[in-house]
Each structure stands twice: as C-alpha cells, then as structure tokens.
Design a protein around this motif. Structure first.
Motif, PDB file in Angstrom:
ATOM      1  N   CYS A 294       0.889  -1.081  -0.042  1.00 24.42           N
ATOM      2  CA  CYS A 294      -0.063  -0.002   0.006  1.00 24.42           C
ATOM      3  C   CYS A 294       0.855   1.398   0.020  1.00 24.42           C
ATOM      4  O   CYS A 294       0.520   2.374  -0.586  1.00 24.42           O
ATOM      5  N   THR A 298       0.539   5.379  -5.215  1.00 22.01           N
ATOM      6  CA  THR A 298       0.135   6.821  -4.735  1.00 22.01           C
ATOM      7  C   THR A 298      -1.569   6.789  -4.305  1.00 22.01           C
ATOM      8  O   THR A 298      -2.161   6.009  -4.836  1.00 22.01           O
ATOM      9  N   GLU A 299      -2.001   7.596  -3.417  1.00 22.44           N
ATOM     10  CA  GLU A 299      -3.522   7.773  -3.103  1.00 22.44           C
ATOM     11  C   GLU A 299      -4.211   7.602  -4.401  1.00 22.44           C
ATOM     12  O   GLU A 299      -5.196   7.059  -4.337  1.00 22.44           O
ATOM     13  N   THR A 300      -3.877   8.586  -5.326  1.00 25.60           N
ATOM     14  CA  THR A 300      -4.786   8.783  -6.465  1.00 25.60           C
ATOM     15  C   THR A 300      -4.831   7.594  -7.230  1.00 25.60           C
ATOM     16  O   THR A 300      -5.949   7.414  -7.893  1.00 25.60           O
ATOM     17  N   ILE A 341      -2.204   3.652   4.519  1.00 27.82           N
ATOM     18  CA  ILE A 341      -3.536   4.000   3.701  1.00 27.82           C
ATOM     19  C   ILE A 341      -4.010   5.357   4.239  1.00 27.82           C
ATOM     20  O   ILE A 341      -4.204   5.657   5.352  1.00 27.82           O
ATOM     21  N   SER A 342      -4.324   6.236   3.327  1.00 25.29           N
ATOM     22  CA  SER A 342      -4.833   7.630   3.765  1.00 25.29           C
ATOM     23  C   SER A 342      -6.338   7.452   4.459  1.00 25.29           C
ATOM     24  O   SER A 342      -6.992   6.510   4.365  1.00 25.29           O
ATOM     25  N   MET A 345      -9.239   6.668   2.040  1.00 27.14           N
ATOM     26  CA  MET A 345      -8.992   5.231   1.483  1.00 27.14           C
ATOM     27  C   MET A 345      -9.555   4.435   2.505  1.00 27.14           C
ATOM     28  O   MET A 345     -10.031   3.290   2.317  1.00 27.14           O
TER      29      MET A 345
END
Length: 543
Positions: A294, A298-300, A341-342, A345
C-alpha cells in the motif's frame, strides 16, 4: 465451423440432446459420435497454474496451444463425418463451442473477399476466467487453448495453414475477448512471433527443458532435506527457534478460520511469507493470493488498484480494468503496509469489508466480492488509532487476530540455517561452487544484529557469493556494514556455532562430491564409520 459457406441444415438446430449421447449410469459419453469426457473447468485451471509455475509461460502456452490445435482439428474431422451438411455453416463452430461450455460467442463475422478472414468477439471464456483465478491479471492475452482450437479447426476445413490471434482478453480487464483468424499467407510477418507455439519441434525442446528442470528440482529437494531436517527452510522461515515455531504454529491454526489477520513485525522479517502460509493452509488455498504494498502506490491510484476502473473513468483509462479485490475473489488479499493508507481510502476500504462488494471507478453498479483480508504493518496500529491516524472501526475489522513475527536477532538459532539456505540459492542462481563459510564468517553472522532482518541476510549472502573467489565465503566477501560491525555472542552461542560449523562442512562436502561418502570421509580426514555416526546424529540417515 467458424465460417464456411453453403448449408442445408442450420447450426441453430444443434443442441446437446442432438449431438450428445451417454449411458445414464455413466461409463462412456459420445459427442458427435466420438468418445468425450467431462472435465471440470477448475481442474483445467489448476493444470494451467501448475504448467506456468513449473515450466514457465512459454512452455505452458506451447502445450496448451498444441492441445487446443489437436482438439480443433479432431472436431473438424468428426463434423465432416457425422454432420457434413453443417460443416459450411458459419454458425456451427460458435454453436458447438458454446455447447461445450468453452465460451459465449457474441459475434462471428466471416469474410471470403479479398481473402479468408474471421473476426470473433466472445465473453465468458473459461480460460480467461481460470487464468485470472489461479494466476492473476496477465499483461498479454491468455486464451491459448482457444486460439489453438480455432486454428486447428479452420486449418482442417480450409486445407491450408490458418492461424488465430487474440488481440483483447477479458483476463486483462477488457470487456470482451477478440480474435482474428487469417491464413498463414495473409498474416505475413505478423504471425512469426506466434508460430513457435504451434510447432511440434517447440514441444520437443520444451520436453527437454522440463526434464532438466525436474532433475534439478529433485537435486534441490535432496539438498534441502539434508540441510533443513524438516524445517521450512529456503522460504525464509527456517524455524528451529521456539519463537518462530510458535508463530508458524499459530498461523496454521488461524488458517482454518475465515477471520481477518494483522501480521506485525519489523521490515524484512517475512510477514508476506507468513501470510502465504495462512492462505495455503486455508480453505481458500486453490483460489488466488494477491498482494499489494500500500505504501508503494500513490493515493490517487490506490482506489483504481483496489477496485478497478471503467474505460474513460480518467485520463489514460483506455480500457476496462479489474481491481485487486476482483482478482482475489474467492481467495486472499494481502495488504502490506496497511498503516500507510490515507483516511479517505480507509473509509472506502471499511465499506468494502462491511458490504462485501466493490464499485469500479467510473461505474455506478456494485459487484459482490468474497475476499479474506490479511494485513501487515511495521507500525503499532493501536498507537495509530490513539493518535487519530487510523480508523478505530477499520482496525477492529482487520485485527481479529494479530500475529507478531520476531526479528531475526531474537531467533539466533535460525541464522546459520537461513544463511546456508540462501547460500545454496545464490550459488545456483549465479553458477558458482561454494561449499560453505569460513569460521570467522559464521561468528560474524551470529553476532550481527541484522536490522534489516531476513531480507538483509539474504542480500548479504548473495553479495558474498558474487565476490567470493574461493570455495568458502570469507570476511572480505561480506558487505562493509556486516564485516565491520561489532557484536558480542555468548559462550553458549560460541559452543553451538562450532557444532553447526562441523555439520555444515560435512554436509557441504558430501554435496560437492555428489553423495560419495567414502571420498568425503577421506577429504575430511575422518574414518567412514565416524562419518556415518555423525550423519545419523544429523538425522540424514535412518538410525
């Protein structure tokens, strides 16, 4: 089949009641007048997986393509004998294939001018389904048996070489599987990369390669058994230490239930390997094991990686693509570094775990998924929850069980065992004959703290093998950080290391001499009876 002209009987009239006959209590089944068998699609998928894992993609594709070609040619022959009125009907082929449960043909466009050509679009290919299930998302089309089948059938019907190439595949995330069929002449140079998969001489070379690999595997198994005395060995989880044995035992017990698991431990201790043990000993073992780091995405992009996306969902999304949850459906999804993980997310992940369904990016409809989640982190998720960086509700969803993998420095009994394993692996990979370690090296390996754990040990041994110019690895062959480190081993460790060194040298000598124990005893300067006594003590011979 697959596009020939002039009919008197229509292919639409075909159904299983007309072309399938059988004894109600079994024994034999006839399909178009010739004996057939019912083979489970899952079994064929497992065969594909075994071929790929043991022989490689090229060999597996060659075998399956040739198998499909023979099946297609035989079917065409049978059709000409049993149903000659149907052989020229362009719908016969797709109809028969659907009746056999192979796939669902959406369109089958046949052209004879200026030359023979067919364009086929299909869905629900069993090959695409099984490849995705057992192997994962491919980078190239994988309906190898099907393209071989179409090629064999059309070649028989046309009386010349005809080949089928797959351009799109559902296993890759495409909405359909798309095939194009042309004669050898019309394909010109475009067919050249595909021809080796159809040729018998390729099979011969594959069989030679298989034989060599089997012999090598047999040798490796013998060596590992003698060195590991039944341990997990070269998977990086050698477990003579009580702490590691306890961890592996707990992992095997957890494998029997469906609960989510969080595996914690320092970087490089082997968390993913523990996750694979849980998967392989669970009821999901025959289903996919899919892993993602993870922190490396990238988050996107993570949402698309998890859930997939529809064509046109964002710039660059030029085709439908399945996500990791769909790829792991029925199996296990391993989320490494889940603590990275953000928050956004995390909320989406929680919803999937609660609802057991996902929604691809750019789509409005949901898709059900059945996935067991195993997570790993080198962070303390409890502290992350207290600090507000990790959702408490997600934490309790993920952490029904927690497994702690001990650091390598906490299981010193395993260090030399692993080092020997990695030595064998590296010497085979690089092609050197190195039989062991000099005494000062084993001392240093035991005394070193290994901040990078098992991963660092493996890299260290490979580094040493590359630099080593003799038969045994010396201090100068080790990386500077390991070579110059100071450490203090206990007296107990020093005594144990002498015994380990003797065992290692004896086993290495026997291996180097291809099992000749008489010559090994002579080279080691001990009697043959002493050698046998030591081997019995090492449990490599029956007492």
């Amino acid at each position: 089949m697959y596009g020939f002209r002039g009919v008197s009987m229509k292919a639409e009239e075909l159904d299983l009641r007309r072309i399938l006959s059988f004894r109600p209590k079994g024994g034999t089944i006839q399909f178009m007048g010739h004996r057939a068998m019912i083979v489970d699609a899952l079994a064929m998928g497992l065969l594909r997986k075994e071929l790929i894992e043991n022989l490689g993609n090229f060999a597996a594709r060659t075998i399956l393509t040739r198998f499909g070609y023979a099946h297609g040619w035989s079917t065409a022959d049978n059709l000409c004998i049993e149903y000659p009125d149907l052989k020229d009907d362009p719908k016969t082929g797709p109809t028969l294939h659907m009746l056999q449960g192979i796939l669902n043909v959406a369109t089958n466009d046949v052209f004879h001018e200026p030359s023979f050509r067919i364009s086929i679009r299909s869905q629900e290919s069993y090959e695409a389904e099984q490849h995705l299930l057992h192997v994962g998302i491919p980078s190239d089309p994988v309906c190898w048996t099907l393209t071989g089948y179409i090629s064999g059938y059309c070649s028989r019907m046309q009386g010349e070489e005809v080949y089928c190439i797959e351009h799109q595949c559902c296993a890759m995330g495409d909405a359909i599987c798309r095939y194009e069929v042309r004669t050898r002449e019309d394909w010109d140079e475009e067919i050249e990369p595909h021809l080796p998969f159809f040729r018998a001489d390729t099979i011969d070379s594959v069989l030679h390669e298989v034989t060599a690999k089997l012999k090598k595997t047999e040798r490796d198994i013998k060596v590992r058994r003698s060195l590991m005395d039944g341990d997990l060995g070269c998977c990086g989880l050698a477990a003579k230490s009580k702490t590691m044995r306890k961890t592996i035992d707990l992992a095997r017990r957890i494998a029997k239930v469906e609960s989510s698991v969080v595996i914690t431990g320092e970087s490089g201790v082997g968390k993913e390997r523990i996750a694979r043990i849980i998967h392989s000993e669970s009821s999901r073992a025959l289903r996919p094991f899919v892993a993602i780091n993870c922190s490396a995405v990238t988050e996107t992009l993570l949402e698309s990686e998890f859930f997939g996306h529809a064509r046109g969902a964002f710039t660059g999304a030029n085709r439908d693509r399945i996500g990791l949850f769909e790829a792991a459906n029925g199996g296990t999804l391993f989320l490494d570094e889940v603590g990275e993980i953000s928050p956004g997310m995390q909320a989406k992940l929680l919803r999937v775990l609660q609802e057991k369904e996902i929604r691809r990016v750019g789509e409005n409809s949901s898709r059900p998924v059945d996935v067991r989640i195993i997570s790993a982190t080198n962070r303390d998720l409890g502290n992350e929850v207290s600090a507000g960086r990790f959702r408490e509700d997600l934490y309790y969803r993920l952490c029904i069980f927690e497994l702690v993998v001990p650091a390598l420095r906490e299981r010193q009994e395993d260090i030399l065992l692993l080092a020997r394993c990695f030595l064998d692996k590296s010497t085979q990979k690089i092609g050197k004959e190195i039989i062991g370690f000099q005494p000062e090296v084993t001392d240093r390996l035991i005394q070193y703290e290994w901040p990078g754990n098992v991963r660092q040990l493996e890299n260290t041994i490979e580094h040493a093998v590359v630099l080593c110019q003799g038969k045994r690895i010396g201090l100068d062959d080790l990386p500077k950080a390991v070579r110059s480190a100071q450490g203090g081993g206990s007296v107990a460790n020093a005594i144990r290391k002498i015994d380990d060194l003797e065992r290692e040298q004896i086993l290495a000598a026997i291996k180097l001499l291809d099992g000749d124990k008489t010559e090994a005893a002579k080279q080691l300067g001990i009697s043959l009876s002493s050698l046998y006594q030591k081997l019995k003590r090492y449990q490599t011979l029956p007492v």
